[in-house]
Design a protein around this motif. Structure first.
Motif, PDB file in Angstrom:
ATOM      1  N   HIS A   1       0.847  -1.192   0.000  1.00 39.81           N
ATOM      2  CA  HIS A   1       0.000   0.000   0.000  1.00 39.81           C
ATOM      3  C   HIS A   1       0.886   1.246   0.000  1.00 39.81           C
ATOM      4  O   HIS A   1       1.954   1.257   0.627  1.00 39.81           O
TER       5      HIS A   1
ATOM      6  N   ASP B   1     -10.036  -0.444  -4.994  1.00 34.75           N
ATOM      7  CA  ASP B   1      -8.812  -0.275  -4.213  1.00 34.75           C
ATOM      8  C   ASP B   1      -7.838   0.714  -4.846  1.00 34.75           C
ATOM      9  O   ASP B   1      -7.474   0.600  -6.031  1.00 34.75           O
ATOM     10  N   VAL B   2      -7.419   1.701  -4.038  1.00 33.58           N
ATOM     11  CA  VAL B   2      -6.268   2.577  -4.296  1.00 33.58           C
ATOM     12  C   VAL B   2      -6.374   3.369  -5.606  1.00 33.58           C
ATOM     13  O   VAL B   2      -5.391   3.563  -6.306  1.00 33.58           O
ATOM     14  N   THR B   3      -7.561   3.864  -5.941  1.00 36.39           N
ATOM     15  CA  THR B   3      -7.710   4.625  -7.186  1.00 36.39           C
ATOM     16  C   THR B   3      -7.100   6.020  -7.110  1.00 36.39           C
ATOM     17  O   THR B   3      -7.146   6.767  -8.090  1.00 36.39           O
TER      18      THR B   3
ATOM     19  N   TYR C   1      -3.527   2.089 -10.454  1.00 35.48           N
ATOM     20  CA  TYR C   1      -4.060   1.377  -9.290  1.00 35.48           C
ATOM     21  C   TYR C   1      -4.071  -0.139  -9.529  1.00 35.48           C
ATOM     22  O   TYR C   1      -3.995  -0.602 -10.673  1.00 35.48           O
TER      23      TYR C   1
ATOM     24  N   ASN D   1      -6.719  10.199  -1.625  1.00 34.07           N
ATOM     25  CA  ASN D   1      -6.796   9.551  -0.309  1.00 34.07           C
ATOM     26  C   ASN D   1      -7.015  10.574   0.797  1.00 34.07           C
ATOM     27  O   ASN D   1      -7.200  10.209   1.959  1.00 34.07           O
TER      28      ASN D   1
ATOM     29  N   HIS E   1      -8.465  10.168 -13.483  1.00 31.59           N
ATOM     30  CA  HIS E   1      -8.865   8.997 -14.254  1.00 31.59           C
ATOM     31  C   HIS E   1     -10.043   9.337 -15.155  1.00 31.59           C
ATOM     32  O   HIS E   1     -10.871  10.197 -14.809  1.00 31.59           O
TER      33      HIS E   1
ATOM     34  N   ASN F   1      -9.930  -5.770  -9.824  1.00 34.64           N
ATOM     35  CA  ASN F   1     -10.086  -4.418  -9.292  1.00 34.64           C
ATOM     36  C   ASN F   1     -10.323  -3.386 -10.393  1.00 34.64           C
ATOM     37  O   ASN F   1     -10.632  -2.229 -10.108  1.00 34.64           O
TER      38      ASN F   1
ATOM     39  N   THR G   1      -2.357  -6.962  -3.050  1.00 33.90           N
ATOM     40  CA  THR G   1      -2.775  -6.367  -4.317  1.00 33.90           C
ATOM     41  C   THR G   1      -1.660  -6.515  -5.338  1.00 33.90           C
ATOM     42  O   THR G   1      -0.474  -6.582  -4.992  1.00 33.90           O
TER      43      THR G   1
ATOM     44  N   GLN H   1      -0.962  10.964 -12.746  1.00 29.40           N
ATOM     45  CA  GLN H   1      -0.756  11.271 -11.341  1.00 29.40           C
ATOM     46  C   GLN H   1      -0.602  12.776 -11.167  1.00 29.40           C
ATOM     47  O   GLN H   1       0.154  13.418 -11.900  1.00 29.40           O
TER      48      GLN H   1
END
Length: 302
Positions: A80, A109-111, A116, A163, A195, A258, A280, A296
Protein backbone atom coordinates in the motif's frame (compact mmCIF):
# COMPACT_ATOMS: atom_id res chain seq x y z
CA UNK A 1 -1.52 -51.74 -13.35
CA UNK A 2 -0.77 -48.16 -12.29
CA UNK A 3 0.34 -47.38 -15.85
CA UNK A 4 -3.16 -48.21 -17.09
CA UNK A 5 -4.85 -45.58 -14.89
CA UNK A 6 -6.33 -42.68 -16.83
CA UNK A 7 -5.72 -39.28 -15.28
CA UNK A 8 -8.73 -37.05 -14.78
CA UNK A 9 -8.56 -34.03 -17.13
CA UNK A 10 -7.41 -30.88 -15.38
CA UNK A 11 -10.55 -29.06 -16.55
CA UNK A 12 -12.67 -31.44 -14.49
CA UNK A 13 -10.69 -30.71 -11.33
CA UNK A 14 -12.09 -27.19 -11.16
CA UNK A 15 -15.74 -26.77 -10.34
CA UNK A 16 -16.88 -23.23 -11.13
CA UNK A 17 -20.30 -22.35 -9.70
CA UNK A 18 -21.74 -18.95 -10.71
CA UNK A 19 -23.36 -17.31 -7.70
CA UNK A 20 -25.34 -14.39 -9.10
CA UNK A 21 -26.67 -13.25 -12.45
CA UNK A 22 -23.98 -10.67 -13.22
CA UNK A 23 -21.04 -11.26 -10.86
CA UNK A 24 -19.35 -13.84 -8.69
CA UNK A 25 -18.45 -17.54 -8.75
CA UNK A 26 -17.26 -20.10 -6.23
CA UNK A 27 -14.44 -22.42 -7.30
CA UNK A 28 -14.18 -25.85 -5.70
CA UNK A 29 -11.51 -28.52 -5.96
CA UNK A 30 -8.50 -26.17 -5.82
CA UNK A 31 -5.93 -25.77 -3.06
CA UNK A 32 -4.32 -22.40 -3.63
CA UNK A 33 -0.52 -22.43 -3.50
CA UNK A 34 2.56 -21.23 -5.35
CA UNK A 35 2.76 -24.63 -7.07
CA UNK A 36 -0.52 -24.63 -8.99
CA UNK A 37 -0.75 -26.55 -12.23
CA UNK A 38 -0.44 -24.01 -15.10
CA UNK A 39 -3.73 -25.20 -16.62
CA UNK A 40 -5.51 -24.73 -13.30
CA UNK A 41 -3.99 -21.26 -12.96
CA UNK A 42 -5.13 -20.34 -16.46
CA UNK A 43 -8.69 -21.43 -15.65
CA UNK A 44 -8.60 -19.30 -12.51
CA UNK A 45 -7.52 -16.31 -14.62
CA UNK A 46 -10.32 -16.89 -17.13
CA UNK A 47 -12.91 -17.36 -14.39
CA UNK A 48 -11.78 -14.10 -12.81
CA UNK A 49 -12.18 -12.16 -16.06
CA UNK A 50 -15.62 -13.68 -16.63
CA UNK A 51 -17.08 -13.49 -13.11
CA UNK A 52 -15.12 -10.46 -11.75
CA UNK A 53 -14.81 -11.96 -8.24
CA UNK A 54 -14.14 -15.61 -7.38
CA UNK A 55 -14.27 -17.37 -4.01
CA UNK A 56 -12.42 -20.35 -2.51
CA UNK A 57 -13.42 -22.12 0.70
CA UNK A 58 -11.16 -24.14 3.00
CA UNK A 59 -7.81 -22.46 2.32
CA UNK A 60 -6.67 -22.57 5.96
CA UNK A 61 -3.28 -23.91 4.87
CA UNK A 62 -2.29 -20.49 3.50
CA UNK A 63 0.17 -18.49 5.57
CA UNK A 64 1.00 -14.85 4.91
CA UNK A 65 4.09 -15.90 3.00
CA UNK A 66 2.26 -18.50 0.92
CA UNK A 67 -0.50 -16.00 0.12
CA UNK A 68 2.17 -13.66 -1.22
CA UNK A 69 3.85 -16.43 -3.22
CA UNK A 70 0.52 -17.50 -4.73
CA UNK A 71 -0.20 -13.88 -5.64
CA UNK A 72 3.03 -13.77 -7.65
CA UNK A 73 1.51 -16.31 -10.06
CA UNK A 74 -1.11 -13.71 -11.03
CA UNK A 75 1.10 -10.62 -11.16
CA UNK A 76 3.51 -8.42 -9.23
CA UNK A 77 2.51 -7.89 -5.59
CA UNK A 78 2.75 -4.31 -4.34
CA UNK A 79 2.45 -2.75 -0.90
CA UNK A 80 0.00 0.00 0.00
CA UNK A 81 1.33 3.50 -0.79
CA UNK A 82 0.91 4.79 2.78
CA UNK A 83 -0.12 2.04 5.21
CA UNK A 84 2.72 -0.12 6.62
CA UNK A 85 2.60 -3.81 5.73
CA UNK A 86 1.54 -6.40 8.28
CA UNK A 87 4.32 -7.51 10.60
CA UNK A 88 6.44 -10.29 9.12
CA UNK A 89 5.11 -9.81 5.59
CA UNK A 90 6.41 -8.10 2.47
CA UNK A 91 3.21 -6.83 0.87
CA UNK A 92 0.22 -7.70 3.06
CA UNK A 93 -2.31 -5.01 3.99
CA UNK A 94 -4.15 -6.04 7.14
CA UNK A 95 -7.74 -5.12 7.96
CA UNK A 96 -8.19 -5.53 11.71
CA UNK A 97 -11.47 -4.44 13.33
CA UNK A 98 -9.60 -3.58 16.55
CA UNK A 99 -7.78 -0.83 14.64
CA UNK A 100 -10.82 0.38 12.68
CA UNK A 101 -10.03 -1.81 9.68
CA UNK A 102 -13.62 -1.58 8.40
CA UNK A 103 -13.78 -0.70 4.70
CA UNK A 104 -17.51 -0.04 4.86
CA UNK A 105 -17.80 2.42 1.95
CA UNK A 106 -18.07 1.42 -1.72
CA UNK A 107 -14.64 1.69 -3.36
CA UNK A 108 -12.18 0.32 -5.85
CA UNK A 109 -8.81 -0.27 -4.21
CA UNK A 110 -6.27 2.58 -4.30
CA UNK A 111 -7.71 4.62 -7.19
CA UNK A 112 -5.82 7.65 -5.89
CA UNK A 113 -2.78 6.43 -7.84
CA UNK A 114 -2.68 6.48 -11.64
CA UNK A 115 -1.79 2.78 -11.99
CA UNK A 116 -4.06 1.38 -9.29
CA UNK A 117 -3.99 -2.40 -8.60
CA UNK A 118 -5.38 -4.80 -11.19
CA UNK A 119 -6.24 -7.63 -8.78
CA UNK A 120 -6.80 -7.98 -5.02
CA UNK A 121 -6.51 -11.25 -3.08
CA UNK A 122 -8.20 -11.23 0.34
CA UNK A 123 -7.84 -14.00 2.95
CA UNK A 124 -10.11 -14.36 5.97
CA UNK A 125 -8.03 -15.00 9.10
CA UNK A 126 -10.64 -14.41 11.82
CA UNK A 127 -14.30 -13.86 11.04
CA UNK A 128 -17.28 -12.93 13.27
CA UNK A 129 -19.87 -15.58 14.09
CA UNK A 130 -22.47 -13.29 12.54
CA UNK A 131 -22.09 -10.43 10.10
CA UNK A 132 -18.97 -9.07 8.44
CA UNK A 133 -19.95 -10.02 4.87
CA UNK A 134 -18.41 -8.29 1.84
CA UNK A 135 -20.37 -7.13 -1.20
CA UNK A 136 -18.97 -6.59 -4.70
CA UNK A 137 -20.45 -4.69 -7.65
CA UNK A 138 -19.81 -5.17 -11.37
CA UNK A 139 -18.75 -1.85 -12.95
CA UNK A 140 -18.72 -3.37 -16.45
CA UNK A 141 -22.37 -4.39 -16.22
CA UNK A 142 -23.19 -0.95 -14.81
CA UNK A 143 -21.68 0.76 -17.86
CA UNK A 144 -23.33 -1.64 -20.31
CA UNK A 145 -26.73 -0.88 -18.81
CA UNK A 146 -26.44 2.91 -18.98
CA UNK A 147 -28.95 4.57 -21.33
CA UNK A 148 -27.24 6.07 -24.37
CA UNK A 149 -27.35 9.71 -23.16
CA UNK A 150 -25.56 8.72 -19.93
CA UNK A 151 -23.00 6.65 -21.84
CA UNK A 152 -22.19 9.64 -24.05
CA UNK A 153 -21.73 11.81 -20.96
CA UNK A 154 -19.71 9.19 -19.07
CA UNK A 155 -17.35 8.72 -22.02
CA UNK A 156 -16.34 12.39 -21.77
CA UNK A 157 -15.90 12.74 -18.00
CA UNK A 158 -12.64 12.60 -16.12
CA UNK A 159 -12.39 12.61 -12.33
CA UNK A 160 -9.91 13.37 -9.58
CA UNK A 161 -9.43 10.64 -6.95
CA UNK A 162 -7.63 11.22 -3.62
CA UNK A 163 -6.80 9.55 -0.31
CA UNK A 164 -7.20 12.92 1.44
CA UNK A 165 -10.96 12.77 1.90
CA UNK A 166 -13.26 13.75 4.76
CA UNK A 167 -13.04 10.55 6.82
CA UNK A 168 -15.39 11.93 9.46
CA UNK A 169 -17.94 12.66 6.73
CA UNK A 170 -17.92 9.01 5.64
CA UNK A 171 -17.80 7.73 9.24
CA UNK A 172 -19.64 10.30 11.42
CA UNK A 173 -19.55 7.94 14.40
CA UNK A 174 -15.74 7.68 14.28
CA UNK A 175 -13.90 9.00 17.32
CA UNK A 176 -11.46 11.89 17.11
CA UNK A 177 -8.67 9.38 17.75
CA UNK A 178 -9.70 7.26 14.76
CA UNK A 179 -9.98 10.32 12.48
CA UNK A 180 -6.51 11.51 13.57
CA UNK A 181 -5.09 8.02 12.96
CA UNK A 182 -6.53 8.05 9.46
CA UNK A 183 -4.87 11.40 8.71
CA UNK A 184 -1.56 10.34 10.29
CA UNK A 185 -1.27 7.02 8.45
CA UNK A 186 -3.64 6.61 5.49
CA UNK A 187 -3.31 10.23 4.33
CA UNK A 188 0.27 10.72 5.56
CA UNK A 189 1.23 11.44 1.95
CA UNK A 190 -1.50 13.05 -0.13
CA UNK A 191 -2.17 11.33 -3.45
CA UNK A 192 -4.33 12.59 -6.29
CA UNK A 193 -4.84 10.95 -9.67
CA UNK A 194 -6.96 11.88 -12.66
CA UNK A 195 -8.87 9.00 -14.25
CA UNK A 196 -11.44 8.72 -17.01
CA UNK A 197 -14.85 7.80 -15.68
CA UNK A 198 -14.88 5.10 -18.38
CA UNK A 199 -11.78 2.97 -18.85
CA UNK A 200 -11.10 0.22 -21.36
CA UNK A 201 -10.17 -3.06 -19.66
CA UNK A 202 -6.70 -4.07 -20.91
CA UNK A 203 -7.50 -7.80 -21.16
CA UNK A 204 -11.16 -7.98 -22.16
CA UNK A 205 -11.51 -4.72 -24.10
CA UNK A 206 -14.75 -4.05 -22.19
CA UNK A 207 -15.64 -0.65 -20.76
CA UNK A 208 -15.88 -0.20 -16.98
CA UNK A 209 -16.61 2.71 -14.63
CA UNK A 210 -14.05 4.14 -12.18
CA UNK A 211 -15.72 5.74 -9.15
CA UNK A 212 -16.12 4.98 -5.45
CA UNK A 213 -14.96 6.35 -2.12
CA UNK A 214 -11.78 8.06 -3.34
CA UNK A 215 -13.64 10.22 -5.88
CA UNK A 216 -13.15 13.95 -5.26
CA UNK A 217 -14.71 15.79 -8.21
CA UNK A 218 -15.10 15.75 -11.98
CA UNK A 219 -12.61 17.80 -13.96
CA UNK A 220 -14.10 21.13 -15.06
CA UNK A 221 -17.14 20.90 -12.77
CA UNK A 222 -17.89 22.36 -9.36
CA UNK A 223 -18.07 20.20 -6.25
CA UNK A 224 -21.86 20.55 -6.21
CA UNK A 225 -22.20 19.53 -9.87
CA UNK A 226 -19.71 16.70 -9.37
CA UNK A 227 -21.59 15.28 -6.39
CA UNK A 228 -24.87 15.20 -8.30
CA UNK A 229 -23.32 13.34 -11.23
CA UNK A 230 -21.41 11.04 -8.87
CA UNK A 231 -24.66 9.91 -7.28
CA UNK A 232 -26.21 9.13 -10.67
CA UNK A 233 -23.35 6.90 -11.80
CA UNK A 234 -22.51 5.42 -8.39
CA UNK A 235 -26.12 4.37 -7.85
CA UNK A 236 -26.03 2.59 -11.20
CA UNK A 237 -22.93 0.66 -10.14
CA UNK A 238 -24.27 -0.51 -6.78
CA UNK A 239 -27.84 -1.40 -7.75
CA UNK A 240 -28.64 -4.86 -6.32
CA UNK A 241 -28.75 -6.57 -9.73
CA UNK A 242 -25.03 -5.80 -10.19
CA UNK A 243 -23.88 -7.19 -6.83
CA UNK A 244 -22.88 -10.34 -4.98
CA UNK A 245 -22.63 -10.73 -1.19
CA UNK A 246 -20.24 -13.23 0.38
CA UNK A 247 -20.53 -14.64 3.92
CA UNK A 248 -17.02 -15.34 5.17
CA UNK A 249 -15.66 -18.34 6.99
CA UNK A 250 -12.13 -18.58 8.40
CA UNK A 251 -9.77 -19.65 5.62
CA UNK A 252 -11.85 -18.27 2.74
CA UNK A 253 -10.09 -16.44 -0.09
CA UNK A 254 -11.66 -13.95 -2.49
CA UNK A 255 -9.92 -12.73 -5.64
CA UNK A 256 -11.40 -9.82 -7.57
CA UNK A 257 -10.67 -7.88 -10.72
CA UNK A 258 -10.09 -4.42 -9.29
CA UNK A 259 -10.43 -2.92 -12.79
CA UNK A 260 -14.06 -4.01 -13.10
CA UNK A 261 -15.48 -3.97 -9.57
CA UNK A 262 -16.20 -2.00 -6.44
CA UNK A 263 -16.64 -3.56 -3.01
CA UNK A 264 -17.85 -2.78 0.49
CA UNK A 265 -17.34 -4.56 3.83
CA UNK A 266 -20.62 -4.68 5.72
CA UNK A 267 -20.08 -3.17 9.19
CA UNK A 268 -22.73 -5.10 11.13
CA UNK A 269 -20.71 -7.17 13.59
CA UNK A 270 -20.29 -4.75 16.50
CA UNK A 271 -17.21 -5.40 18.63
CA UNK A 272 -16.56 -8.88 17.23
CA UNK A 273 -13.06 -9.57 15.94
CA UNK A 274 -12.58 -9.53 12.16
CA UNK A 275 -9.09 -9.87 10.66
CA UNK A 276 -8.51 -10.00 6.90
CA UNK A 277 -5.23 -9.93 4.96
CA UNK A 278 -4.98 -8.58 1.42
CA UNK A 279 -2.37 -8.66 -1.32
CA UNK A 280 -2.78 -6.37 -4.32
CA UNK A 281 -1.11 -6.75 -7.72
CA UNK A 282 0.40 -3.94 -9.78
CA UNK A 283 -1.93 -2.54 -12.42
CA UNK A 284 -1.51 -0.66 -15.65
CA UNK A 285 -2.39 3.00 -16.24
CA UNK A 286 -6.04 3.16 -17.41
CA UNK A 287 -6.93 4.65 -20.78
CA UNK A 288 -10.26 6.05 -21.91
CA UNK A 289 -12.13 5.13 -25.09
CA UNK A 290 -9.91 7.54 -27.07
CA UNK A 291 -6.68 6.17 -25.63
CA UNK A 292 -6.00 9.07 -23.24
CA UNK A 293 -4.28 7.78 -20.11
CA UNK A 294 -4.81 8.50 -16.43
CA UNK A 295 -2.22 10.73 -14.79
CA UNK A 296 -0.76 11.27 -11.34
CA UNK A 297 -1.27 14.77 -9.93
CA UNK A 298 0.05 14.39 -6.37
CA UNK A 299 2.76 13.68 -5.43
CA UNK A 300 4.12 15.54 -8.46
CA UNK A 301 5.83 13.22 -10.93
CA UNK A 302 8.11 16.07 -12.02
Amino acid sequence: MADLLIKKPVSELIDVIPLAGRIGAQINGVELSSHLNPEVLNQIRQSLLEHKVIFFRNQEHLTDQEQEKFAELLGQPISHPTVPVAEGSTYIFELDSRHDGRADVWHTDVTFVSNYPKISILRAVTTPHRGGDTTWANTEAAYDELPEPLKLLANQLRAIHTNDFDYGGFRPSASDEVVKRHQKIFASTVYEAEHPLVRVHPETGKRTLILGQFFKRFVGLTAKESNKLFEIFQDRITKPENTIRWTWKDGDVAIWDNRATQHLAVNDYGNALRIMRRVTLAGDVPVDIDGKASRQIKPSTS
